[in-house]
Design a protein around this motif. Structure first.
Motif, short mmCIF file in Angstrom:
data_model
loop_
_atom_site.label_atom_id
_atom_site.label_comp_id
_atom_site.label_asym_id
_atom_site.label_seq_id
_atom_site.Cartn_x
_atom_site.Cartn_y
_atom_site.Cartn_z
N SER A 312 0.93 -1.19 -0.01
CA SER A 312 -0.09 -0.10 -0.09
C SER A 312 0.85 1.32 -0.02
O SER A 312 2.20 0.93 0.33
CB SER A 312 -0.89 0.00 1.19
N MET A 313 0.50 2.29 -0.15
CA MET A 313 1.09 3.58 -0.44
C MET A 313 1.50 3.74 0.99
O MET A 313 2.77 4.46 1.38
CB MET A 313 0.37 4.86 -0.86
N GLU A 314 0.68 3.75 2.01
CA GLU A 314 1.28 3.83 3.41
C GLU A 314 2.37 3.06 3.96
O GLU A 314 3.37 3.57 4.70
CB GLU A 314 0.15 3.88 4.36
N GLU A 315 2.21 1.91 3.37
CA GLU A 315 3.36 0.96 3.59
C GLU A 315 4.66 1.28 3.02
O GLU A 315 5.47 1.08 3.48
CB GLU A 315 3.02 -0.52 3.29
N TRP A 316 4.42 1.87 1.79
CA TRP A 316 5.54 1.99 0.89
C TRP A 316 6.46 3.33 1.51
O TRP A 316 7.69 3.33 1.74
CB TRP A 316 5.13 2.55 -0.57
N TYR A 317 5.48 4.20 2.14
CA TYR A 317 6.23 5.50 2.92
C TYR A 317 6.90 4.80 4.06
O TYR A 317 7.96 5.34 4.19
CB TYR A 317 5.00 6.48 3.10
N TYR A 318 6.16 4.06 5.00
CA TYR A 318 6.78 3.71 6.22
C TYR A 318 8.02 2.67 5.85
O TYR A 318 9.12 2.94 6.50
CB TYR A 318 6.08 2.67 6.91
N MET A 319 7.87 2.01 4.57
CA MET A 319 9.33 1.04 4.43
C MET A 319 10.32 1.94 3.82
O MET A 319 11.62 1.26 4.09
CB MET A 319 8.55 0.01 3.41
N GLY A 320 10.19 2.95 3.36
CA GLY A 320 11.12 4.10 3.12
C GLY A 320 11.94 4.21 4.25
O GLY A 320 13.46 4.14 3.95
N GLY A 321 11.72 4.40 5.31
CA GLY A 321 12.58 4.48 6.45
C GLY A 321 12.96 3.15 7.09
O GLY A 321 13.78 3.04 7.75
N GLN A 322 11.95 2.38 7.18
CA GLN A 322 12.15 1.07 7.82
C GLN A 322 13.47 0.26 7.05
O GLN A 322 14.06 -0.31 7.57
CB GLN A 322 10.86 0.19 7.93
N SER A 323 13.39 0.44 5.75
CA SER A 323 14.62 -0.38 5.08
C SER A 323 15.84 0.31 5.19
O SER A 323 17.06 -0.32 5.45
CB SER A 323 14.32 -0.06 3.44
N LEU A 324 15.82 1.65 5.52
CA LEU A 324 17.09 2.23 6.03
C LEU A 324 17.57 1.55 7.38
O LEU A 324 18.77 1.67 7.65
CB LEU A 324 16.97 3.78 5.95
N ASN A 325 16.51 1.52 8.37
CA ASN A 325 16.78 1.12 9.63
C ASN A 325 17.43 -0.24 9.82
O ASN A 325 18.30 -0.50 10.30
CB ASN A 325 15.63 0.89 10.47
N ILE A 326 16.90 -1.32 8.99
CA ILE A 326 17.30 -2.54 8.55
C ILE A 326 18.49 -2.88 8.02
O ILE A 326 19.41 -3.50 8.62
CB ILE A 326 16.20 -3.60 7.97
N ALA A 327 18.92 -2.13 7.01
CA ALA A 327 20.05 -1.86 6.52
C ALA A 327 21.36 -1.70 7.43
O ALA A 327 22.26 -2.22 7.70
CB ALA A 327 20.32 -0.98 5.23
N LYS A 353 2.56 7.13 8.34
CA LYS A 353 3.43 7.24 9.87
C LYS A 353 4.92 6.71 9.34
O LYS A 353 5.18 5.75 8.79
CB LYS A 353 2.96 5.76 10.49
N PRO A 354 5.78 8.00 9.66
CA PRO A 354 7.01 7.73 9.44
C PRO A 354 7.73 6.67 10.35
O PRO A 354 7.43 6.32 11.45
CB PRO A 354 7.67 9.05 9.59
N ALA A 355 8.72 5.84 9.82
CA ALA A 355 9.44 4.92 10.45
C ALA A 355 10.47 5.59 11.88
O ALA A 355 10.94 6.72 11.21
CB ALA A 355 10.19 4.05 9.77
N PRO A 356 10.51 5.13 13.01
CA PRO A 356 11.62 6.00 13.70
C PRO A 356 12.76 5.70 13.29
O PRO A 356 13.09 4.55 12.78
CB PRO A 356 10.91 5.22 15.18
N VAL A 357 13.68 6.45 13.35
CA VAL A 357 15.43 6.09 12.88
C VAL A 357 15.89 5.40 14.05
O VAL A 357 15.93 5.52 15.38
CB VAL A 357 16.04 7.78 12.83
N GLU A 358 16.49 4.01 13.58
CA GLU A 358 17.09 3.13 14.29
C GLU A 358 18.49 3.05 13.56
O GLU A 358 18.52 2.60 12.27
CB GLU A 358 16.50 1.95 14.66
N ARG A 359 19.68 3.44 14.20
CA ARG A 359 20.86 3.10 13.44
C ARG A 359 21.75 1.97 13.82
O ARG A 359 22.85 1.76 13.49
CB ARG A 359 21.63 4.38 13.58
N GLY A 360 21.22 1.08 14.86
CA GLY A 360 21.77 -0.04 15.24
C GLY A 360 22.99 0.27 16.18
O GLY A 360 23.20 1.13 16.79
#
Length: 541
Positions: A312-327, A353-360
């Motif tokens: 979904s578009m909402e998920e696409w937006y969230y995954m934009g940040g989530q993917s950076l976190n996971i990487a 809903k933006p993904a919270p920033v997680e840098r590991g």
């Protein structure tokens, strides 16, 4: 064509309808059929091949689309085009209405929007902001001219037919925003502190770069080719920056050597892979899902990576940040797998809903004996930003020891291989997420699909409650809990846009589906360049 349909799509979304679009265009320079469907829904949005209203800007686009018109349809076209193809129109004239204004100036698009607004009885004031926005980048006189034409023709045609004024069902009272996939991912990444983006324009991923440039908040590079694109992004990642690239099949192929380097050097990187119809150049402006297996194993060597698929578009937006976190958290490659339909299709959206920033494991004060590739229980080593005191290390494509120094010592090779393999073990438990979503879980028959297909599949299940739906969100790693879910089913149907059944073959193998007693496995595949429409899913009944 796009300006007309964009105005209509944005207007109805603002009125509270759920709008979803399907834009089809050819890459050849001359000729061909282009069309842009705007589907206006009061409940779950979906795309359909049959339409109620056809707006045609030339005669070439009338005849091929007649077969897709429903009974009691409406045709809006210039009289000169109608006269050329009139012999091909249906004989039963009582079942359709032809509107044929004789227009001889360059404002044809706006005449048609005015006719549509007046004829079906929509509040014309709702159209005007979008007409203004469509022409505001040119000059003020042009905006005034188009608004004047729109008002005049809406008033003229509002008196022509009353039956169409009850054609539209009641919308929601809440105005909806309309967006498209590449815009959603770009802004989702930006809002989650994306720090570098690089790309070489390639349909259908090109507008990702456009959105990044227009945002004016992220350093970017439009390089000479995809090899330079990926290496530039890895250079940024080496410094500690959250980095992303975007491309399609042929460009992604050029990136694979650098992705193998990223796996060895443990550089975090996010690659948006927007699928189009291949192989090779193929039919580059059309839809297909032929890169699923390629995304799962995009490199040479024995490596793992994450593959995320938004639905979904909402998920696409969230995954934009989530993917950076996971990487960054797992110091791995994350592939955001999408397709032409999702990259370019527009949909009404809810709250984002933006993904919270997680840098590991980012170290601010490493010790004097800092080991960039330290052997840890979870396989993930602390990393630093370049320039951090005591944070010097070597990054190489060769096998290395804990400091990054090249080694061919067998014991260290074993330890480093096992270290890299540990990182994604128990991934879903560590993240506290599922790799799939189940709609209508009690149904004994379920479709399994991904990406943009989920919109129409959801609407199908809403209309046919004997069916359920499984939407795959993570292709790699596979969430093995899905097997238990599918063991409750009597029948599953894989719905995917490719010939060979890549999703079906992959999940059947990974989840041992063929060994579930009493489970019937079927498929519905489409590879004619077009996405799944509601009519396609209705064949399952």
């Amino acid at each position: 064509m796009h300006s007309v349909m964009d105005i209509i799509a944005h207007t109805f979304s603002t009125l509270g309808y759920n709008v979803i679009t399907d834009s089809e265009y050819q890459s050849i320079i001359k000729g061909g059929l282009n069309f842009y469907d705007v589907n206006i829904c009061s409940s779950a949005p979906y795309i359909a091949r049959e339409v109620d209203i056809l707006i045609s800007l030339d005669e070439k686009n009338i005849t091929p689309n007649l077969k897709d018109l429903r009974k009691w349809w409406l045709l809006i076209a210039n009289k000169k085009w109608i006269e050329k193809i009139e012999k091909n129109l249906p004989d039963i004239r009582t079942e359709y209405v032809v509107i044929d204004p004789l227009i001889e100036d360059k404002y044809e698009n706006t005449y048609f929007v005015g006719i549509l607004a007046g004829y079906i009885g929509v509040d014309i004031a709702s159209f005007e902001p979008w007409i203004t926005q469509s022409f505001s980048k040119k000059w003020e006189d042009l905006v005034v001219k188009n608004i004047t034409i729109f008002r005049e023709y809406a008033a003229i045609w509002s008196a022509h037919n009353t039956s169409w004024k009850t054609f539209l069902v009641s919308p929601s009272s809440i105005s909806n925003e309309l967006t498209y996939g590449n815009r959603a991912i770009a802004h989702g990444a930006i809002d989650a502190e994306l720090e570098f983006y690089s790309a070489y324009p390639m349909t259908p991923a090109s507008t990702l770069l456009t959105e990044i440039i227009q945002a004016k908040s992220v350093p970017y590079l439009q390089a000479e080719d995809e090899i330079a694109v990926m290496n530039a992004a890895l250079g940024a990642s080496f410094t500690g920056a959250r980095s992303m690239v975007g491309t399609s099949g042929g460009g992604f192929a050029l990136m694979t050597e650098a992705l193998s380097f990223a796996a060895q050097a443990e550089f975090p990187i996010v690659a948006v892979l927007s699928q189009r119809a291949g192989p090779s150049t193929g039919t580059p402006t059309y839809h297909e899902q032929g890169d699923m297996l390629y995304a799962v194993r995009p490199t040479f060597g024995d490596t793992d990576n994450v593959v995320m698929i938004p639905s979904s578009m909402e998920e696409w937006y969230y995954m934009g940040g989530q993917s950076l976190n996971i990487a960054q958290k797992y110091q791995t490659t994350v592939i955001l797998l999408t397709d032409k339909q999702f990259s370019e299709g527009k949909v009404s959206i809810g709250a984002l809903k933006p993904a919270p920033v997680e840098r590991g494991k980012l170290l601010e004060t490493p010790s004097a004996d800092y080991k960039r590739y330290e052997l840890t229980d979870d396989g993930i080593s602390p990393y630093v930003r370049v320039g951090t005191i005591n944070g010097d290390f070597i990054a190489t494509s060769y096998e290395h020891d804990e400091y990054g120094a090249t080694t061919e010592e067998m014991e260290m090779k074993v330890k480093m291989t096992e270290k890299r393999a540990k990182k994604l073990q128990n991934f879903f438990e560590k993240e506290g997420i599922y790799g799939y979503e189940v709609v209508n879980p009690s149904a004994k028959k379920k479709m399994i699909t991904t990406s943009f297909n989920a919109y129409t599949a959801r609407a199908f299940v809403e209309q046919n409650p004997e069916w359920g739906l499984v939407i795959i969100k993570f292709l790699a790693p596979v969430d093995v809990r899905l097997r238990d879910e599918l063991m409750k089913c009597e029948e599953i149907v894989f719905v995917e846009n490719n010939y060979s059944g890549q999703l079906e073959g992959y999940l059947t193998k990974e989840l041992w589906l063929a060994y579930i007693e009493g489970l019937e496995i079927r498929h519905l595949r489409k590879y004619d360049l077009l996405p799944f429409y509601m009519e396609d899913l209705l064949t399952l009944q």
